[in-house]
Design a protein around this motif. Sequence first.
Motif, mmCIF file in Angstrom:
data_model
loop_
_atom_site.group_PDB
_atom_site.id
_atom_site.type_symbol
_atom_site.label_atom_id
_atom_site.label_comp_id
_atom_site.label_asym_id
_atom_site.label_seq_id
_atom_site.Cartn_x
_atom_site.Cartn_y
_atom_site.Cartn_z
ATOM 1 N N ARG A 7 36.403 48.642 49.821
ATOM 2 C CA ARG A 7 35.398 48.518 48.764
ATOM 3 C C ARG A 7 35.571 47.204 48.019
ATOM 4 O O ARG A 7 34.591 46.493 47.741
ATOM 5 C CB ARG A 7 35.507 49.686 47.787
ATOM 6 C CG ARG A 7 34.446 49.694 46.686
ATOM 7 C CD ARG A 7 34.696 50.826 45.717
ATOM 8 N NE ARG A 7 35.979 50.667 45.028
ATOM 9 C CZ ARG A 7 36.577 51.626 44.324
ATOM 10 N NH1 ARG A 7 36.009 52.814 44.233
ATOM 11 N NH2 ARG A 7 37.730 51.397 43.728
ATOM 12 N N GLY A 8 36.807 46.865 47.678
ATOM 13 C CA GLY A 8 37.054 45.603 46.982
ATOM 14 C C GLY A 8 36.684 44.395 47.818
ATOM 15 O O GLY A 8 36.099 43.431 47.314
ATOM 16 N N SER A 28 34.032 48.401 33.389
ATOM 17 C CA SER A 28 35.446 48.589 33.035
ATOM 18 C C SER A 28 36.255 49.038 34.253
ATOM 19 O O SER A 28 37.427 48.673 34.392
ATOM 20 C CB SER A 28 35.587 49.609 31.907
ATOM 21 O OG SER A 28 35.025 50.854 32.266
ATOM 22 N N SER A 29 35.638 49.824 35.142
ATOM 23 C CA SER A 29 36.325 50.240 36.365
ATOM 24 C C SER A 29 36.575 49.035 37.272
ATOM 25 O O SER A 29 37.659 48.901 37.867
ATOM 26 C CB SER A 29 35.504 51.290 37.100
ATOM 27 O OG SER A 29 35.346 52.462 36.330
ATOM 28 N N TRP A 30 35.585 48.157 37.393
ATOM 29 C CA TRP A 30 35.779 46.955 38.200
ATOM 30 C C TRP A 30 36.820 46.043 37.565
ATOM 31 O O TRP A 30 37.549 45.341 38.280
ATOM 32 C CB TRP A 30 34.460 46.218 38.378
ATOM 33 C CG TRP A 30 33.579 46.833 39.430
ATOM 34 C CD1 TRP A 30 32.389 47.463 39.252
ATOM 35 C CD2 TRP A 30 33.836 46.864 40.835
ATOM 36 N NE1 TRP A 30 31.881 47.885 40.450
ATOM 37 C CE2 TRP A 30 32.741 47.530 41.444
ATOM 38 C CE3 TRP A 30 34.872 46.400 41.640
ATOM 39 C CZ2 TRP A 30 32.674 47.746 42.821
ATOM 40 C CZ3 TRP A 30 34.799 46.606 43.021
ATOM 41 C CH2 TRP A 30 33.715 47.264 43.587
ATOM 42 N N TYR A 36 42.261 43.599 37.693
ATOM 43 C CA TYR A 36 43.560 43.495 37.028
ATOM 44 C C TYR A 36 44.676 43.859 37.997
ATOM 45 O O TYR A 36 45.717 43.177 38.074
ATOM 46 C CB TYR A 36 43.623 44.423 35.817
ATOM 47 C CG TYR A 36 42.703 44.047 34.666
ATOM 48 C CD1 TYR A 36 42.105 42.798 34.613
ATOM 49 C CD2 TYR A 36 42.430 44.956 33.646
ATOM 50 C CE1 TYR A 36 41.264 42.457 33.569
ATOM 51 C CE2 TYR A 36 41.583 44.625 32.597
ATOM 52 C CZ TYR A 36 41.000 43.381 32.562
ATOM 53 O OH TYR A 36 40.155 43.051 31.526
ATOM 54 N N GLN A 37 44.472 44.942 38.743
ATOM 55 C CA GLN A 37 45.472 45.351 39.722
ATOM 56 C C GLN A 37 45.610 44.308 40.819
ATOM 57 O O GLN A 37 46.724 44.024 41.280
ATOM 58 C CB GLN A 37 45.088 46.712 40.308
ATOM 59 C CG GLN A 37 45.178 47.849 39.306
ATOM 60 C CD GLN A 37 44.534 49.126 39.820
ATOM 61 O OE1 GLN A 37 43.690 49.099 40.726
ATOM 62 N NE2 GLN A 37 44.923 50.256 39.250
ATOM 63 N N ALA A 38 44.473 43.723 41.229
ATOM 64 C CA ALA A 38 44.522 42.674 42.245
ATOM 65 C C ALA A 38 45.305 41.466 41.738
ATOM 66 O O ALA A 38 46.108 40.874 42.475
ATOM 67 C CB ALA A 38 43.101 42.265 42.639
ATOM 68 N N TRP A 39 45.086 41.095 40.496
ATOM 69 C CA TRP A 39 45.798 39.945 39.923
ATOM 70 C C TRP A 39 47.299 40.213 39.848
ATOM 71 O O TRP A 39 48.111 39.317 40.109
ATOM 72 C CB TRP A 39 45.243 39.635 38.546
ATOM 73 C CG TRP A 39 45.880 38.438 37.905
ATOM 74 C CD1 TRP A 39 46.815 38.440 36.913
ATOM 75 C CD2 TRP A 39 45.641 37.061 38.214
ATOM 76 N NE1 TRP A 39 47.167 37.159 36.582
ATOM 77 C CE2 TRP A 39 46.461 36.292 37.364
ATOM 78 C CE3 TRP A 39 44.802 36.420 39.115
ATOM 79 C CZ2 TRP A 39 46.471 34.911 37.401
ATOM 80 C CZ3 TRP A 39 44.818 35.029 39.150
ATOM 81 C CH2 TRP A 39 45.633 34.294 38.301
#
Length: 488
Positions: free
Chosen positions: A199-200, A350-352, A357-360
């Motif tokens: 999805r990302g 906010s979900s995106w 944030y997790q990706a960073w």
Amino acid sequence: MDLFFVSRARVQERPELYSGVGEEAVWRLDFRALPDRLPVIVDGQMRPVEPACGWFRHLAYLGRDPEDTLRHYAYIVLRLIEFLAERGRELGTAAESDLVAYRRSRTELQDVPVGGTAWDREASVINTLLDWMVGQGLRRASPLRAVGSTNPLASGMSRDMDIRHLSLGQYVFFRDVGLGGQTLDGEVDPAFRGWAPNRGRAASDLALMTGMRPQEWSTVLFPELAVGLRRPGEVVQFDLQECAKYRKHRIVFVPQDALTSVDRFLLIERPEMAEGLVRALERRHRELLVVSEIDYARGRLRGRWEGRDREFAWSAIPPRLRRVTVHEGPAGLEPLAVFIGHGSLMLTSSSWDRVRYQAWDRLTAVRDEERAPQLPLKRYRFHDLRHTFALRLLDFLMRRAAERERAVVRAGTATLAEHMAFNPLLIVSRRLGHASPATTYEYLRYLEDPMAYVDAVFAQWAASDGDSYADIALRAMNVEEAGHAAPR
């Protein structure tokens, strides 16, 4: 004071709590044409606080999005009202000194002061509210004395567009390692769990290759991408309007590679997400737009919403309605939005944000490895992909225009219409949906790195016999630190 948001579903889901009062409330909301998620500020006696609530209602009638725009405005107005109440003031009696004191409390005195950019957005909301009050006769004049085009609430900062873009290496790093859960070797990271990597990746590819803003690509529907209808290798285009900034109409072209990435997500991950939503959607059936027919030729869909049969053009469906648009799938009701989550009809902004944030965090955990590309100091935004699209497209078109110009000079023929039709800035401006071509001109400064020119110009100035002045100074400092400083 408290802030609430209108919700018909809350009343309808619990009839035992509201009985006849609930039915009357829903009727009045419909009669007044008040949308769901409209903010309402109430005092200690649960009475609406005016003129704030009247202003929210006015903005709703103008079509402002309650989910994003009005929600953001509501928290700003609530903070201001509470600050004024501590000083014994109201919106109708606030003086210029009260508003300047509020600016100082937000930008200097609070534990985490807001920056100039954030404050200017907040000041703009306050100024708009005050101007509306003057127009409605609720104040004789604004308490803020304007000086030129500014007033005391302005931060005084002058800013250019914050254009940030990615190189190819940085984008692949962000997409595959940050969002896709891979290691730097291209292998699957066994520690990556539950973040829907396909999805990302699909979302980032769609954002990069179309130049759409986050609200535009995150709310895209199945019919707009011709899911299940197009043949392999085909590209699609669709009209964008209600989800666009300022509702400015434009046509979005989606290339084959972006569609391939989306199809991979639809095949591998999305079915499981949709299956987990079936029971929840059945319970919420009354508040959903249940689509019964999709007319691809006319770009319209028909369905039942709020107890009535309705028909909409795809481009005319606003984000808040897209979030509750479903259709009958093989297993039952299924969201019509492409990007959904576990337990969510459509991912919110906010979900995106949590996804990136997790990706960073994943990127910064390996940023010191030799194979990792250089990362900026600031965290990546999905909007950076739009800037990357604009710069890469502008660079390509500028080079093509230069080649065409040389051919025209040799041929000795050119018309004004041809210059306008093939103008790179106008083409990019249309693709991005900019309100003014002047905005697109900002990108010209980022086509090449000016620091490369500075390094080249002063390369010989900063060196002597192979040593730069920095090298000489560093050796001198080491000597001084060792106690052998030369006499001055």
